[in-house]
Design an enzyme around this catalytic site. Structure first.
Site, mmCIF file in Angstrom:
data_model
loop_
_atom_site.group_PDB
_atom_site.id
_atom_site.type_symbol
_atom_site.label_atom_id
_atom_site.label_comp_id
_atom_site.label_asym_id
_atom_site.label_seq_id
_atom_site.Cartn_x
_atom_site.Cartn_y
_atom_site.Cartn_z
ATOM 1 N N ILE A 53 0.822 -1.219 0.000
ATOM 2 C CA ILE A 53 0.000 0.000 0.000
ATOM 3 C C ILE A 53 0.857 1.272 0.000
ATOM 4 O O ILE A 53 0.406 2.330 -0.459
ATOM 5 C CB ILE A 53 -0.978 -0.012 1.204
ATOM 6 C CG1 ILE A 53 -2.163 0.926 0.966
ATOM 7 C CG2 ILE A 53 -0.269 0.315 2.518
ATOM 8 C CD1 ILE A 53 -3.319 0.726 1.929
ATOM 9 N N GLY B 226 3.690 -4.689 10.842
ATOM 10 C CA GLY B 226 2.737 -4.840 9.737
ATOM 11 C C GLY B 226 2.698 -3.634 8.815
ATOM 12 O O GLY B 226 3.729 -3.000 8.532
ATOM 13 N N VAL B 227 1.510 -3.315 8.373
ATOM 14 C CA VAL B 227 1.343 -2.211 7.423
ATOM 15 C C VAL B 227 1.707 -0.869 8.081
ATOM 16 O O VAL B 227 2.228 0.036 7.432
ATOM 17 C CB VAL B 227 -0.078 -2.246 6.803
ATOM 18 C CG1 VAL B 227 -1.155 -1.858 7.781
ATOM 19 C CG2 VAL B 227 -0.157 -1.388 5.558
ATOM 20 N N ASP B 228 1.469 -0.769 9.351
ATOM 21 C CA ASP B 228 1.802 0.447 10.119
ATOM 22 C C ASP B 228 3.308 0.716 10.041
ATOM 23 O O ASP B 228 3.745 1.845 9.714
ATOM 24 C CB ASP B 228 1.362 0.218 11.572
ATOM 25 C CG ASP B 228 1.364 1.462 12.429
ATOM 26 O OD1 ASP B 228 1.537 2.564 11.881
ATOM 27 O OD2 ASP B 228 1.185 1.330 13.652
ATOM 28 N N ASN C 164 -2.206 1.297 15.748
ATOM 29 C CA ASN C 164 -2.640 0.964 17.119
ATOM 30 C C ASN C 164 -2.985 2.261 17.829
ATOM 31 O O ASN C 164 -2.737 3.347 17.304
ATOM 32 C CB ASN C 164 -1.559 0.168 17.866
ATOM 33 C CG ASN C 164 -0.277 0.962 17.995
ATOM 34 O OD1 ASN C 164 -0.245 2.019 18.623
ATOM 35 N ND2 ASN C 164 0.777 0.474 17.369
ATOM 36 N N SER D 167 -7.136 -4.945 10.625
ATOM 37 C CA SER D 167 -7.287 -5.927 11.729
ATOM 38 C C SER D 167 -6.980 -7.369 11.360
ATOM 39 O O SER D 167 -7.005 -8.229 12.239
ATOM 40 C CB SER D 167 -8.706 -5.889 12.356
ATOM 41 O OG SER D 167 -8.833 -4.830 13.257
ATOM 42 N N THR D 168 -6.713 -7.651 10.081
ATOM 43 C CA THR D 168 -6.611 -9.075 9.697
ATOM 44 C C THR D 168 -5.193 -9.640 9.789
ATOM 45 O O THR D 168 -4.963 -10.788 9.409
ATOM 46 C CB THR D 168 -7.126 -9.305 8.261
ATOM 47 O OG1 THR D 168 -6.252 -8.631 7.347
ATOM 48 C CG2 THR D 168 -8.540 -8.818 8.088
ATOM 49 N N TYR E 256 -3.761 -8.275 14.512
ATOM 50 C CA TYR E 256 -4.958 -8.223 15.354
ATOM 51 C C TYR E 256 -5.889 -9.428 15.172
ATOM 52 O O TYR E 256 -6.870 -9.560 15.906
ATOM 53 C CB TYR E 256 -5.715 -6.906 15.141
ATOM 54 C CG TYR E 256 -5.117 -5.721 15.893
ATOM 55 C CD1 TYR E 256 -3.982 -5.867 16.701
ATOM 56 C CD2 TYR E 256 -5.679 -4.458 15.804
ATOM 57 C CE1 TYR E 256 -3.432 -4.795 17.392
ATOM 58 C CE2 TYR E 256 -5.142 -3.372 16.495
ATOM 59 C CZ TYR E 256 -4.021 -3.544 17.285
ATOM 60 O OH TYR E 256 -3.497 -2.469 17.973
HETATM 61 N N1 AR6 Z 1 0.619 -3.163 2.203
HETATM 62 C C1 AR6 Z 1 -0.643 -3.671 2.228
HETATM 63 N N2 AR6 Z 1 -1.062 -4.545 3.161
HETATM 64 C C2 AR6 Z 1 -0.176 -4.933 4.102
HETATM 65 C C3 AR6 Z 1 1.148 -4.439 4.158
HETATM 66 C C4 AR6 Z 1 1.528 -3.511 3.146
HETATM 67 N N3 AR6 Z 1 2.761 -2.986 3.106
HETATM 68 N N4 AR6 Z 1 1.777 -5.018 5.212
HETATM 69 C C5 AR6 Z 1 0.884 -5.836 5.798
HETATM 70 N N5 AR6 Z 1 -0.284 -5.801 5.123
HETATM 71 P P1 AR6 Z 1 -1.480 -5.629 10.165
HETATM 72 P P2 AR6 Z 1 -3.696 -5.203 12.075
HETATM 73 C C6 AR6 Z 1 -1.555 -6.496 5.400
HETATM 74 O O1 AR6 Z 1 -0.884 -6.659 11.052
HETATM 75 O O2 AR6 Z 1 -4.066 -6.627 12.006
HETATM 76 C C7 AR6 Z 1 0.675 -3.021 13.910
HETATM 77 O O3 AR6 Z 1 1.752 -3.357 14.755
HETATM 78 C C8 AR6 Z 1 -1.498 -7.753 6.242
HETATM 79 O O4 AR6 Z 1 -1.179 -8.880 5.423
HETATM 80 O O5 AR6 Z 1 -0.582 -4.633 9.541
HETATM 81 O O6 AR6 Z 1 -4.766 -4.161 11.984
HETATM 82 C C9 AR6 Z 1 -0.111 -1.847 14.442
HETATM 83 O O7 AR6 Z 1 0.734 -0.892 15.057
HETATM 84 C C10 AR6 Z 1 -2.919 -7.816 6.769
HETATM 85 O O8 AR6 Z 1 -3.798 -8.412 5.806
HETATM 86 O O9 AR6 Z 1 -2.611 -4.752 10.964
HETATM 87 C C11 AR6 Z 1 -1.035 -2.497 15.427
HETATM 88 O O10 AR6 Z 1 -0.395 -2.741 16.650
HETATM 89 C C12 AR6 Z 1 -3.322 -6.346 6.892
HETATM 90 O O11 AR6 Z 1 -2.348 -5.601 6.169
HETATM 91 C C13 AR6 Z 1 -1.351 -3.817 14.758
HETATM 92 O O12 AR6 Z 1 -0.241 -4.102 13.916
HETATM 93 C C14 AR6 Z 1 -3.368 -5.831 8.319
HETATM 94 O O13 AR6 Z 1 -2.311 -6.409 9.059
HETATM 95 C C15 AR6 Z 1 -2.580 -3.730 13.895
HETATM 96 O O14 AR6 Z 1 -2.901 -5.004 13.428
#
Ligand code: AR6
Length: 170
Positions: free
Chosen positions: A11, A32-34, A24, A117-118, A121
């Protein structure tokens, strides 16, 4: 209704008015994405986030995009999956609704969402995608283009199936 597109990949590469961050409640970065968004945007993003004093689950806040191609980042905090009886569906729906409301308020035309969240979380992907698709179909006058940015092929396929399944007959 905005045009909906599904793309596979990172993204942080997208050239849109806003990408949505699955943050968060501290808004100070994470994995993750964050983590990817903060790395790509540069340290100025965390500096602006620090001034926002966090964000509650289901709510959303907006910043600039800094070194990203995206002009803005909309930070939202999805629910941690606890089995489904802790109001998770409503909280996840609010993430989409509040992010879209901010996009509307700032007159943004294009917004890209990750699957909030997927990941860390733990929200199951299919019900989460159903909520995402349902919420972006709500009328949003200024918004022209919504992208679901899926990190892998399986997630993109899931969105395609859900969109096809829920397409209104015309
Ligand atoms: N581009 C698009 N999607 C992505 C990317 C990317 N670069 N990286 C991961 N994903 P997550 P959550 C997908 O864990 O579950 C963080 O530490 C990934 O495959 O990023 O909402 C925050 O600070 C998944 O399908 O977010 C919070 O503490 C989706 O993005 C916590 O994680 C969401 O995965 C939030 O957890």
């Amino acid at each position: 209704m905005a045009r909906i597109e599904i793309v596979e990949g990172d993204i942080t590469r997208l050239d849109v008015d806003a990408i949505v961050n699955a943050a968060n409640s501290s808004l100070l970065g994470g994995g993750g994405v964050d983590g990817a968004i903060h790395r790509a945007a540069g340290p100025e993003l965390a500096t602006e986030c620090r001034m926002l004093h966090g964000c509650k689950t289901g709510e959303a806040k907006i910043t600039k995009g800094y070194r990203l191609k995206a002009r803005h980042v909309i930070h939202t905090v999805g629910p941690v999956w606890q089995g489904g009886q802790a109001n998770e569906p409503e909280l996840l729906a609010r993430c989409y609704r509040n992010s879209l409301a901010l996009a509307e308020k700032y007159a943004l035309k294009s917004v890209a969402f990750p699957a909030i969240s997927t990941g860390i979380y733990g929200y199951p992907k299919e019900p989460a995608a159903e909520i995402a698709v349902r919420e972006v179909r709500a009328p949003a006058p200024s918004l022209e283009h919504v992208t679901f940015c899926c990190f892998d092929r399986a997630t993109a396929d899931l969105y395609r199936v859900i969109i096809a399944r829920s397409a209104s007959p015309s």
